[in-house]
Scaffold this motif. Structure first.
Motif, PDB file in Angstrom:
ATOM      1  N   ILE A  85       0.781  -1.072   0.168  1.00 34.45           N
ATOM      2  CA  ILE A  85       0.034   0.089  -0.100  1.00 34.45           C
ATOM      3  C   ILE A  85       0.665   1.206  -0.011  1.00 34.45           C
ATOM      4  CG2 ILE A  85      -1.649   1.330   1.356  1.00 34.45           C
ATOM      5  CD1 ILE A  85      -2.673  -1.384   2.234  1.00 34.45           C
ATOM      6  N   ASP A  86       1.924   1.296   1.002  1.00 35.29           N
ATOM      7  CA  ASP A  86       2.876   2.528   0.830  1.00 35.29           C
ATOM      8  C   ASP A  86       3.605   2.570  -0.593  1.00 35.29           C
ATOM      9  OD1 ASP A  86       4.362   4.424   2.315  1.00 35.29           O
ATOM     10  OD2 ASP A  86       6.108   3.087   2.217  1.00 35.29           O
ATOM     11  N   GLY A  87       3.974   1.658  -1.215  1.00 38.77           N
ATOM     12  CA  GLY A  87       4.496   1.825  -2.452  1.00 38.77           C
ATOM     13  C   GLY A  87       3.747   2.135  -3.285  1.00 38.77           C
ATOM     14  N   VAL A  88       2.411   1.828  -3.495  1.00 39.47           N
ATOM     15  CA  VAL A  88       1.546   2.141  -4.682  1.00 39.47           C
ATOM     16  C   VAL A  88       1.177   3.573  -4.254  1.00 39.47           C
ATOM     17  CG1 VAL A  88      -0.944   2.073  -5.355  1.00 39.47           C
ATOM     18  CG2 VAL A  88       0.468  -0.068  -4.954  1.00 39.47           C
ATOM     19  N   THR A  89       1.123   4.355  -2.655  1.00 42.57           N
ATOM     20  CA  THR A  89       0.811   5.406  -2.573  1.00 42.57           C
ATOM     21  C   THR A  89       1.829   6.371  -2.850  1.00 42.57           C
ATOM     22  OG1 THR A  89      -0.556   4.607  -0.372  1.00 42.57           O
ATOM     23  CG2 THR A  89       0.069   6.909  -0.583  1.00 42.57           C
ATOM     24  N   LYS A  90       3.232   6.109  -2.851  1.00 43.66           N
ATOM     25  CA  LYS A  90       4.256   6.891  -3.065  1.00 43.66           C
ATOM     26  C   LYS A  90       4.266   6.996  -4.704  1.00 43.66           C
ATOM     27  CE  LYS A  90       7.108   5.959   0.802  1.00 43.66           C
ATOM     28  NZ  LYS A  90       8.318   5.223   1.372  1.00 43.66           N
ATOM     29  N   ILE A  91       3.961   5.809  -5.318  1.00 45.14           N
ATOM     30  CA  ILE A  91       4.002   6.139  -6.872  1.00 45.14           C
ATOM     31  C   ILE A  91       2.846   6.920  -7.194  1.00 45.14           C
ATOM     32  CG2 ILE A  91       3.394   4.828  -9.028  1.00 45.14           C
ATOM     33  CD1 ILE A  91       5.077   2.405  -7.510  1.00 45.14           C
ATOM     34  N   MET A 139      15.791   8.810   2.413  1.00 41.81           N
ATOM     35  CA  MET A 139      16.646   9.282   1.157  1.00 41.81           C
ATOM     36  C   MET A 139      15.716  10.205   0.410  1.00 41.81           C
ATOM     37  SD  MET A 139      20.065   9.464   1.551  1.00 41.81           S
ATOM     38  CE  MET A 139      20.328   9.837  -0.043  1.00 41.81           C
ATOM     39  N   SER A 140      14.559   9.387   0.067  1.00 40.13           N
ATOM     40  CA  SER A 140      13.820  10.193  -0.634  1.00 40.13           C
ATOM     41  C   SER A 140      13.189  11.598   0.039  1.00 40.13           C
ATOM     42  CB  SER A 140      12.536   9.563  -1.090  1.00 40.13           C
ATOM     43  OG  SER A 140      11.506   9.056  -0.003  1.00 40.13           O
ATOM     44  N   LEU A 181      10.750   5.851  -6.872  1.00 38.60           N
ATOM     45  CA  LEU A 181      11.969   4.734  -6.554  1.00 38.60           C
ATOM     46  C   LEU A 181      11.504   4.184  -5.176  1.00 38.60           C
ATOM     47  CD1 LEU A 181      15.365   6.226  -8.080  1.00 38.60           C
ATOM     48  CD2 LEU A 181      13.820   4.461  -9.000  1.00 38.60           C
ATOM     49  N   SER A 182      11.142   4.887  -4.326  1.00 40.87           N
ATOM     50  CA  SER A 182      10.852   4.411  -2.989  1.00 40.87           C
ATOM     51  C   SER A 182       9.402   3.621  -3.119  1.00 40.87           C
ATOM     52  CB  SER A 182      10.914   5.584  -2.115  1.00 40.87           C
ATOM     53  OG  SER A 182      10.190   5.214  -0.744  1.00 40.87           O
ATOM     54  N   GLY A 183       8.542   4.072  -3.875  1.00 37.72           N
ATOM     55  CA  GLY A 183       7.618   3.244  -3.975  1.00 37.72           C
ATOM     56  C   GLY A 183       7.535   2.078  -4.660  1.00 37.72           C
ATOM     57  N   ILE A 184       8.290   2.050  -5.876  1.00 44.73           N
ATOM     58  CA  ILE A 184       8.766   0.703  -6.546  1.00 44.73           C
ATOM     59  C   ILE A 184       9.454  -0.194  -5.405  1.00 44.73           C
ATOM     60  CG2 ILE A 184      10.259  -0.073  -8.337  1.00 44.73           C
ATOM     61  CD1 ILE A 184       9.790   2.366 -10.096  1.00 44.73           C
ATOM     62  N   LEU A 185      10.461   0.292  -4.768  1.00 42.50           N
ATOM     63  CA  LEU A 185      11.240  -0.616  -3.774  1.00 42.50           C
ATOM     64  C   LEU A 185      10.080  -1.190  -2.756  1.00 42.50           C
ATOM     65  CD1 LEU A 185      13.989  -1.576  -2.813  1.00 42.50           C
ATOM     66  CD2 LEU A 185      13.747   0.348  -1.241  1.00 42.50           C
ATOM     67  N   GLY A 186       9.135  -0.305  -2.456  1.00 39.23           N
ATOM     68  CA  GLY A 186       8.245  -0.866  -1.322  1.00 39.23           C
ATOM     69  C   GLY A 186       7.427  -1.958  -1.913  1.00 39.23           C
ATOM     70  N   ILE A 187       6.939  -1.896  -3.039  1.00 35.26           N
ATOM     71  CA  ILE A 187       6.422  -2.898  -3.799  1.00 35.26           C
ATOM     72  C   ILE A 187       7.215  -4.232  -3.965  1.00 35.26           C
ATOM     73  CG2 ILE A 187       5.176  -3.646  -5.915  1.00 35.26           C
ATOM     74  CD1 ILE A 187       4.080  -0.693  -6.061  1.00 35.26           C
ATOM     75  N   ILE A 188       8.232  -3.890  -4.461  1.00 36.87           N
ATOM     76  CA  ILE A 188       9.435  -5.206  -4.486  1.00 36.87           C
ATOM     77  C   ILE A 188       9.368  -6.045  -3.126  1.00 36.87           C
ATOM     78  CG2 ILE A 188      11.764  -5.902  -4.811  1.00 36.87           C
ATOM     79  CD1 ILE A 188      11.647  -3.741  -7.133  1.00 36.87           C
TER      80      ILE A 188
END
Length: 186
Positions: free
Chosen positions: A111-117, A170-171, A134-141
């Protein structure tokens, strides 16, 4: 407001400091979590256990108070029982609690990754906003990695939490840097 598209120098200056502070704190906690993943995992599990107990006792008090004035608070009493039972299980059986948290944490990262994207597309005009994507993509991974490795041990929570906190920190720092660049242009 910062994310409405209307940026003033004052808003950017205030946001820059907040992004730096929150990002820096997230970095420190992330590195500590990576350095001691088992400790981080069981610390999180223990905190959740105590929070569940607190919620349960709060619901129990609310149900008792409602019962005293003649209401029928059975739903609140049931939730008090469930919260207290879950809190006790978390505190008595920490491995089961960590495994439960790993499933919940995987859902959170997704959910956090999708929200960041989604947020990236709102702030993409700010320099450094690519880090949000990038942080969102990493969260989904990380969510999918965690879902596949639910039974691999308690350290997974501390490691994944540390990685996510480092990238999120970092983001925010890079977004603060972008705010600094943008306020100079205005």
């Amino acid at each position: 407001m910062l994310f409405t598209g209307n940026f003033s120098k004052d808003d950017l200056a205030k946001s820059k400091k907040r992004f730096y502070w929150v990002g820096g704190i997230m970095l420190v906690i992330g590195f500590l979590s990576l350095a001691m993943p088992m400790l981080a995992s069981f610390a999180i599990e223990t905190m959740v256990g105590f929070f569940l107990l607190a919620v349960g006792f709060g619901n129990a008090f609310g149900a008792y108070s409602a019962l005293r004035i003649g209401d029928s608070p059975w739903q609140q009493a049931f939730m008090a029982f469930i919260s207290i039972a879950a809190g006790v299980i978390f505190l008595i059986h920490p491995v089961a609690g960590v495994m439960t948290l790993s499933i919940l944490l995987a859902a959170y990262f997704l959910i956090d990754g999708v929200t960041k994207i989604v947020e990236y597309f709102r702030v993409k005009s700010i320099g450094g906003s690519l880090w949000i994507m990038l942080s969102g993509i990493l969260g989904i991974i990380l969510a999918f990695m965690m879902w596949q490795n639910v039974f691999t041990g308690a350290a997974v929570i501390g490691i994944i939490l540390g990685i996510n906190l480092i990238f999120s920190g970092m983001s925010l720092i890079m977004l603060g840097r972008g705010c600094s660049d943008m306020s100079k242009k205005m």
